[in-house]
Design a protein around this motif. Structure first.
Motif, PDB file in Angstrom:
ATOM      1  N   UNK A  61      75.760  93.365  -6.949  1.00  8.54           N
ATOM      2  CA  UNK A  61      75.617  94.127  -8.192  1.00  8.54           C
ATOM      3  C   UNK A  61      74.765  93.351  -9.191  1.00  8.54           C
ATOM      4  N   UNK A  62      74.987  92.045  -9.274  1.00 10.55           N
ATOM      5  CA  UNK A  62      74.217  91.198 -10.183  1.00 10.55           C
ATOM      6  C   UNK A  62      72.732  91.223  -9.813  1.00 10.55           C
ATOM      7  N   UNK A  63      72.441  91.108  -8.519  1.00 12.13           N
ATOM      8  CA  UNK A  63      71.044  91.031  -8.060  1.00 12.13           C
ATOM      9  C   UNK A  63      70.282  92.340  -8.287  1.00 12.13           C
ATOM     10  N   UNK A  64      70.992  93.427  -8.463  1.00 13.82           N
ATOM     11  CA  UNK A  64      70.351  94.725  -8.696  1.00 13.82           C
ATOM     12  C   UNK A  64      70.173  95.039 -10.184  1.00 13.82           C
ATOM     13  N   UNK A  78      68.253  93.520 -18.800  1.00 20.43           N
ATOM     14  CA  UNK A  78      69.688  93.527 -19.053  1.00 20.43           C
ATOM     15  C   UNK A  78      70.320  92.166 -18.761  1.00 20.43           C
ATOM     16  N   UNK A  79      69.769  91.453 -17.767  1.00 19.74           N
ATOM     17  CA  UNK A  79      70.301  90.141 -17.392  1.00 19.74           C
ATOM     18  C   UNK A  79      69.129  89.222 -17.067  1.00 19.74           C
ATOM     19  N   UNK A  80      68.730  88.408 -18.038  1.00 22.21           N
ATOM     20  CA  UNK A  80      67.492  87.647 -17.912  1.00 22.21           C
ATOM     21  C   UNK A  80      67.554  86.542 -16.863  1.00 22.21           C
ATOM     22  N   UNK A  81      68.759  86.208 -16.366  1.00 21.18           N
ATOM     23  CA  UNK A  81      68.894  85.163 -15.353  1.00 21.18           C
ATOM     24  C   UNK A  81      69.017  85.716 -13.940  1.00 21.18           C
ATOM     25  N   UNK A  82      68.646  86.974 -13.756  1.00 25.01           N
ATOM     26  CA  UNK A  82      68.801  87.601 -12.449  1.00 25.01           C
ATOM     27  C   UNK A  82      68.032  86.870 -11.352  1.00 25.01           C
ATOM     28  N   UNK A  83      66.879  86.284 -11.688  1.00 26.69           N
ATOM     29  CA  UNK A  83      66.067  85.576 -10.686  1.00 26.69           C
ATOM     30  C   UNK A  83      66.830  84.403 -10.073  1.00 26.69           C
ATOM     31  N   UNK A  84      67.637  83.738 -10.877  1.00 21.78           N
ATOM     32  CA  UNK A  84      68.434  82.609 -10.373  1.00 21.78           C
ATOM     33  C   UNK A  84      69.376  83.059  -9.262  1.00 21.78           C
ATOM     34  N   UNK A  85      69.995  84.214  -9.455  1.00 22.79           N
ATOM     35  CA  UNK A  85      70.952  84.708  -8.471  1.00 22.79           C
ATOM     36  C   UNK A  85      70.250  85.270  -7.234  1.00 22.79           C
ATOM     37  N   UNK A  86      69.053  85.804  -7.412  1.00 17.85           N
ATOM     38  CA  UNK A  86      68.254  86.225  -6.267  1.00 17.85           C
ATOM     39  C   UNK A  86      67.879  85.025  -5.413  1.00 17.85           C
ATOM     40  N   UNK A  87      67.512  83.925  -6.077  1.00 24.12           N
ATOM     41  CA  UNK A  87      67.138  82.696  -5.371  1.00 24.12           C
ATOM     42  C   UNK A  87      68.325  82.094  -4.630  1.00 24.12           C
ATOM     43  N   UNK A  88      69.497  82.106  -5.264  1.00 20.98           N
ATOM     44  CA  UNK A  88      70.697  81.579  -4.604  1.00 20.98           C
ATOM     45  C   UNK A  88      70.966  82.321  -3.301  1.00 20.98           C
TER      46      UNK A  88
END
Length: 250
Positions: free
Chosen positions: A196-199, A204-214
């Motif tokens: 859900x976070x990655x989508x 809305x969530x400026x740190x989404x790239x960090x979670x995509x990378x993880x």
């Protein structure tokens, strides 16, 4: 017999915790909105005592009577220990507060904070005077100690869970048969919440790239791995009463 109440068992970490707790000598009490058929079938196959309760934790005014129902079905003469794992939680709304829907904000606070508070209160009331091992594990998050853009409700409620843990520990200090309590941040776990976070849109969530990378680098923890750490907290003699710990601090 060891009794363990777990919320949010339909999927993710709650499902992993519940699955690992299906063992001889344990009576698992599972709470979620939807039944977990795999969990139910496994309990039947292993002939493990298992109670499933369908309940929506947003119905906060019904929690006290709901816990009355649960405890009315517990054989007090057969309890060697009793534990509560407040695992159920929700992340939405994932967007800046000014653009968040009021109903989602209310639901987030109800599920993430008010429900665990009421469940813990009822647990302590019903087990008062029980001279056995009693523990509450509150599943928190690193977001309870660090702000994230777009996670105003989630960060706030998890910070509240941490403070609730400290307050319960303080209030139990001089009790003859105290409840042990700890707040546990499980790290970044590979669950539907992470999907859900990655989508989430970057605005809305400026740190989404960090979670995509993880995810891309396979740095997410498995639910089974984290579940083992939670269960260790139920069994260890080195229990940090009122502590706020992360999985890498165990």
């Amino acid at each position: 017999m060891r009794y363990i109440i777990v919320t949010g068992t339909s999927r993710g970490l709650g499902e992993a915790i519940a699955t690992q707790l299906l063992e001889k000598g344990t009576k698992l009490i599972s709470i979620s909105r939807k039944p977990n058929e795999q969990l139910i079938e496994k309990a039947k196959y292993l002939t493990i005592p298992f109670d499933f309760y369908s309940f929506d934790l947003q119905e906060i005014h019904q929690i006290e009577s709901f816990m009355e129902k649960i405890f009315s079905n517990i054989d007090v003469t057969n309890v060697s220990s009793i534990h509560l794992i407040n695992n159920a939680g929700m992340l939405a709304p994932m967007k800046p507060l000014e653009r968040s829907e009021s109903e989602q904000l209310i639901a987030n606070v109800h599920v993430n904070l008010v429900a665990p508070m009421l469940l813990s209160s009822a647990f302590m009331k019903h087990t008062k005077g029980w001279n056995i091992d009693k523990r509450i594990i509150n599943i928190s998050s690193g977001a309870g100690q660090k702000p994230y853009f777009g996670w105003g409700a989630y960060c706030t409620t998890k910070a509240g869970i941490n403070m609730l843990t400290k307050c319960i520990a303080l209030e139990e200090t001089d009790k003859e048969y105290p409840v042990k309590v700890i707040s546990f941040a499980p790290g970044v776990v590979d669950t539907n919440m992470q999907a859900e976070i990655r989508q989430t849109p970057k605005e809305d969530f400026i740190q989404v790239e960090r979670f995509l990378t993880l995810k891309e680098n396979d740095h997410l923890l498995s639910p089974d791995y984290v579940a083992k750490a939670v269960i260790e907290l139920l069994e260890t003699n080195h229990f940090d009463q009122g502590g706020i710990i992360r999985i890498d601090e165990q």
